[in-house]
Scaffold this motif. Structure first.
Motif, PDB file in Angstrom:
ATOM      1  N   ARG A   1       0.829  -1.163   0.317  1.00  0.00           N
ATOM      2  CA  ARG A   1      -0.070  -0.011  -0.244  1.00  0.00           C
ATOM      3  C   ARG A   1       0.967   1.106  -0.030  1.00  0.00           C
ATOM      4  O   ARG A   1       1.937   1.200   0.205  1.00  0.00           O
ATOM      5  N   LEU A   2       0.175   2.303  -0.116  1.00  0.00           N
ATOM      6  CA  LEU A   2       0.827   3.674  -0.137  1.00  0.00           C
ATOM      7  C   LEU A   2       1.039   4.416   1.170  1.00  0.00           C
ATOM      8  O   LEU A   2      -0.018   3.982   2.005  1.00  0.00           O
ATOM      9  N   VAL A   3       1.945   5.183   1.375  1.00  0.00           N
ATOM     10  CA  VAL A   3       2.310   5.773   2.718  1.00  0.00           C
ATOM     11  C   VAL A   3       1.849   7.276   2.598  1.00  0.00           C
ATOM     12  O   VAL A   3       2.366   7.930   1.515  1.00  0.00           O
ATOM     13  N   SER A   4       1.242   7.880   3.378  1.00  0.00           N
ATOM     14  CA  SER A   4       1.058   9.335   3.282  1.00  0.00           C
ATOM     15  C   SER A   4       0.831   9.905   4.702  1.00  0.00           C
ATOM     16  O   SER A   4       1.173   9.454   5.611  1.00  0.00           O
ATOM     17  N   ALA A   5       0.676  11.235   4.566  1.00  0.00           N
ATOM     18  CA  ALA A   5       0.604  12.184   5.800  1.00  0.00           C
ATOM     19  C   ALA A   5      -0.013  13.424   5.432  1.00  0.00           C
ATOM     20  O   ALA A   5       0.138  13.803   4.163  1.00  0.00           O
ATOM     21  N   ALA A   6      -0.768  14.151   6.367  1.00  0.00           N
ATOM     22  CA  ALA A   6      -1.213  15.558   6.114  1.00  0.00           C
ATOM     23  C   ALA A   6       0.442  16.553   6.338  1.00  0.00           C
ATOM     24  O   ALA A   6       0.595  16.550   7.292  1.00  0.00           O
ATOM     25  N   CYS A   7       0.739  17.121   5.029  1.00  0.00           N
ATOM     26  CA  CYS A   7       1.981  17.517   5.330  1.00  0.00           C
ATOM     27  C   CYS A   7       1.927  19.034   5.309  1.00  0.00           C
ATOM     28  O   CYS A   7       0.643  19.632   5.760  1.00  0.00           O
ATOM     29  N   LEU A   8       2.939  19.904   5.226  1.00  0.00           N
ATOM     30  CA  LEU A   8       2.899  21.355   5.475  1.00  0.00           C
ATOM     31  C   LEU A   8       3.023  22.201   4.493  1.00  0.00           C
ATOM     32  O   LEU A   8       3.774  21.780   3.368  1.00  0.00           O
ATOM     33  N   VAL A   9       2.211  23.180   4.554  1.00  0.00           N
ATOM     34  CA  VAL A   9       2.238  24.516   3.408  1.00  0.00           C
ATOM     35  C   VAL A   9       3.344  25.516   4.150  1.00  0.00           C
ATOM     36  O   VAL A   9       3.008  25.700   5.416  1.00  0.00           O
ATOM     37  N   ASP A  10       4.237  26.108   3.574  1.00  0.00           N
ATOM     38  CA  ASP A  10       4.943  27.320   4.241  1.00  0.00           C
ATOM     39  C   ASP A  10       4.084  28.515   3.736  1.00  0.00           C
ATOM     40  O   ASP A  10       4.054  29.155   2.705  1.00  0.00           O
ATOM     41  N   HIS A  11       3.387  28.863   4.813  1.00  0.00           N
ATOM     42  CA  HIS A  11       2.505  30.015   4.543  1.00  0.00           C
ATOM     43  C   HIS A  11       3.369  31.635   4.355  1.00  0.00           C
ATOM     44  O   HIS A  11       2.621  32.567   3.846  1.00  0.00           O
ATOM     45  N   SER A  12       4.637  31.746   4.582  1.00  0.00           N
ATOM     46  CA  SER A  12       5.166  32.826   4.279  1.00  0.00           C
ATOM     47  C   SER A  12       5.686  32.780   2.735  1.00  0.00           C
ATOM     48  O   SER A  12       5.749  33.448   1.877  1.00  0.00           O
ATOM     49  N   GLU A  13       6.377  31.581   2.360  1.00  0.00           N
ATOM     50  CA  GLU A  13       6.765  31.258   1.074  1.00  0.00           C
ATOM     51  C   GLU A  13       5.682  31.024  -0.001  1.00  0.00           C
ATOM     52  O   GLU A  13       6.044  30.962  -1.023  1.00  0.00           O
ATOM     53  N   LEU A  14       4.633  30.847   0.683  1.00  0.00           N
ATOM     54  CA  LEU A  14       3.533  30.312  -0.068  1.00  0.00           C
ATOM     55  C   LEU A  14       3.939  29.110  -1.086  1.00  0.00           C
ATOM     56  O   LEU A  14       3.679  29.167  -2.223  1.00  0.00           O
ATOM     57  N   LYS A  15       4.378  27.882  -0.436  1.00  0.00           N
ATOM     58  CA  LYS A  15       4.470  26.729  -1.081  1.00  0.00           C
ATOM     59  C   LYS A  15       4.653  25.675  -0.291  1.00  0.00           C
ATOM     60  O   LYS A  15       4.626  25.867   0.970  1.00  0.00           O
ATOM     61  N   ILE A  16       4.198  24.338  -0.926  1.00  0.00           N
ATOM     62  CA  ILE A  16       4.289  23.090  -0.009  1.00  0.00           C
ATOM     63  C   ILE A  16       5.506  23.027   0.179  1.00  0.00           C
ATOM     64  O   ILE A  16       6.740  22.817  -0.779  1.00  0.00           O
ATOM     65  N   LYS A  17       5.997  22.892   1.517  1.00  0.00           N
ATOM     66  CA  LYS A  17       7.205  22.495   1.972  1.00  0.00           C
ATOM     67  C   LYS A  17       7.519  21.639   3.220  1.00  0.00           C
ATOM     68  O   LYS A  17       6.822  22.127   4.185  1.00  0.00           O
ATOM     69  N   ASP A  18       7.987  20.484   3.129  1.00  0.00           N
ATOM     70  CA  ASP A  18       7.815  19.638   4.040  1.00  0.00           C
ATOM     71  C   ASP A  18       8.961  18.514   3.872  1.00  0.00           C
ATOM     72  O   ASP A  18       8.739  17.930   2.880  1.00  0.00           O
TER      73      ASP A  18
END
Ligand code: GCB
Length: 593
Positions: free
Chosen positions: A442-459
């Motif tokens: 199966r696949l593995v995931s998690a609810a990851c993070l957005v960098d709200h100052s850089e406005l991008k997905i960053k984790d």
């Protein structure tokens, strides 16, 4: 230890009385036994019950039932099991009496039962779940404790049963910094034995574990079967039968293990056609049976693939809760949830934020709903604490071992929205590796993070996952909706993204302008803007808005919330659909796989 002597019994007066060393033995994932398709005897029903806020049962060892006076009264005279009130098992105590609604702390459950041996050599006790910690005593002796509020646990009680038995369980739902979840969550803290309690009789040598799956990349032509045998006769032949595939296969077990690949071409399971096969495995006198679907789930940069075909996960999140039963949801309530999701054109549900009952995945197998299952590594966790890691890893392993024969389950999630620190990365990446080890299919995931100052997905965790889950509340917590498109434009994810949450609160029937927060109109507007944007981003391969129906949450105290999180697409009793429900329904209807 100094104790205050009162007659022939003692009164504990020291705080160390809490720390009773022999109460540390734990049951974990390695004590689990596979029990689907086995005969089980229910120990549900009405148990004697008492709130025990000061933990007196443990400190004064009530469970030893040591002293009784000439009138048959227990000494100290502080308890009397048979005269306590009763409570239904399974249930959450919060829903059983108004005065238990907010109770958080230890409580004692006890019942008696008769046992007559029917020729079995081994006997096990199963608890489907108790929130959060359970210490279990049988016939005056401690048999072990379990940590983690949502996964099953088992005790071998062979040789410990008498004709008349007393089972006593101290359940404690106290929130703790080092626990999983920790002290602060966004859901209600239910307490109690809220899933089934059962007795299982087995032969001396039996099938302890059984895992069957399609082999990834085998062109849907190979099945892997893993068996674990427990007992003295660990070498021998096991037999697998799948009559509808005309498959009758002998498998050699050596040292209690078999791991074989078998040629087979099952009709594949899918939401449109949830094909299940009767599967039977036997070893010596033991037999287990299950109904199992076969399907392949994969992901790469360009998408998520079910049985080799690209699929968009049309989902919705759900908590395990009903107004009447709290977490002790019934089959009918689970079926109702899946039906509502299907009405919204969903093929997928995110079971947030902890393992829901094992019946959910069995029902999803039958109804054709893909599932995301999660452990409660939620918000602030004591990431640098090795004991906390052990606990989280154990809950993950228990969940995977419980549900890895369910075709509906496609994703294991190792957590939700946790601040990016080195300790968190170490902790959660280890969980992701563990998930792959226990279940490579199966696949593995998690609810990851957005960098709200850089406005991008960053984790940094993304490197260890197959799918990037993103919770974003643009239009709600992040008021400038225009930032959402910036986040997507600034990101270049190398793995498929699923928007695991978006949404807005709305009180059923509250109307206003699109700017009036908390109204159905504002919620609907946010859903319209969200779906318009999300539908245009090529690397988004699924969405599961937050959330199917309103749920209890003591931190939500405004006049519109009234101790509920109101982000539901339906009211808490599920009888009322807010207009945003129909926005999602239309959005999903417009997506062609
Ligand atoms: C989140 C959490 C979820 C909350 C939700 C909210 O990001 O994952 O558990 O309930 O937001 O409503 O704030």
């Amino acid at each position: 230890m100094d104790t205050k002597h009162v007659g022939n019994f003692t009164q504990n007066i020291h705080d160390e009385d809490y720390e009773i060393p022999y109460l540390s033995k734990m049951v974990t994932a390695s004590d689990m036994i596979i029990d689907t398709g086995r005969e089980k005897e229910s120990l549900n029903g009405y148990w004697n019950f008492q709130i025990d806020q000061y933990d007196t049962c443990i400190r004064s060892k009530w469970y030893e039932e040591k002293y009784k006076n000439e009138n048959g009264m227990y000494l100290p005279v502080d308890f009397d099991f048979d005269r306590w009130g009763t409570i239904k098992v399974p249930s959450c105590w919060n829903t059983q009496k108004e005065r238990f609604y907010y109770y958080e702390g230890p409580a004692v459950y006890t019942r008696t039962f008769r046992y007559v041996n029917k020729g079995e050599k081994r006997v096990f006790l199963k608890f489907g779940a108790a929130n959060y910690e359970a210490k279990v005593f049988l016939n005056r002796k401690y048999i072990g404790m379990h940590r983690g509020g949502s996964t099953p646990f088992y005790f071998e009680v062979t040789g410990m049963l008498e004709e008349n038995n007393r089972l006593l369980v101290v359940v404690d739902n106290t929130r703790k910094k080092e626990a999983v979840p920790a002290r602060n969550t966004d859901w209600f803290n239910y307490g109690g034995i809220y899933r089934d309690v059962e007795l299982i009789r087995l032969p001396e040598t039996f099938i302890k574990d059984f895992y069957i799956s399609l082999v990834p990349d085998s062109g849907f032509k190979k099945i892997r079967v893993v068996l674990e045998i427990d007992g003295p006769e660990k070498n021998g032949m096991a037999r697998l039968e799948i009559p509808k595939l005309n498959l009758y296969k002998e498998m050699e077990c050596v040292d209690g293990k078999a791991d074989v690949i078998i040629n087979a071409e099952p009709e594949l399971w899918s939401p449109e056609k949830p094909r299940l096969y009767d599967v039977k495995v036997s070893y010596l006198s033991d037999t287990i049976q299950d109904r199992i679907g076969f399907r392949e789930i994969k992901a790469d940069k360009n998408g998520i693939y079910l049985n080799g075909k690209k699929i968009f996960l049309k989902g919705v999140c759900a908590h395990e809760e009903s107004v009447i039963n709290g977490k002790a949801v019934t089959d009918d309530e689970i079926i109702e949830n899946f039906k509502l999701a299907k009405e919204m054109n969903c093929n997928f549900m995110r079971l947030a934020h902890y393992p829901h009952t094992e019946r959910a995945a069995k029902i999803a197998d039958r109804m054709g709903i893909l599932l995301w299952e999660e452990i409660p590594v939620y918000w602030a966790i004591d990431f640098s604490n090795p004991d906390t890691y052990k606990n989280a890893e154990n809950q993950l392993t228990e969940l995977i071992k419980r549900d890895r024969n369910r075709a509906s389950v496609i994703i294991w999630s190792v957590g939700n929205e946790n601040a990016d620190t080195d300790e968190r990365l170490q902790f959660m990446s280890s969980l992701a590796k563990k998930a792959k080890e226990v279940d490579p299919s199966r696949l593995v995931s998690a609810a990851c993070l957005v960098d709200h100052s850089e406005l991008k997905i960053k984790d940094r965790l993304v490197d260890y996952l197959d799918i990037i889950g993103i919770n974003e509340y643009y239009g709600w917590y992040a008021p400038d909706f225009n930032d959402l498109i910036k986040v997507f434009n600034n990101s270049n994810p190398q793995k498929p993204v699923v928007i695991t949450e978006f949404g807005a609160d709305a009180l059923k029937g509250a109307r206003g302008t699109v700017n009036d927060l908390g109204t159905e109109d504002c919620q609907m507007h946010i859903y319209k803007m969200q779906t318009e944007t999300l539908g245009k981003i090529p690397y988004i391969h699924g969405t599961s808005p937050w959330i199917l129906y309103d749920f209890r949450c003591p931190r939500r105290t405004s006049a519109l919330q009234l101790e509920y999180n109101r982000k539901g697409l339906l009211s808490e009793d599920k009888t009322y659909k807010k207009p945003a429900f129909y926005v999602m329904k239309e959005f999903y209807a417009s997506i062609k796989d």
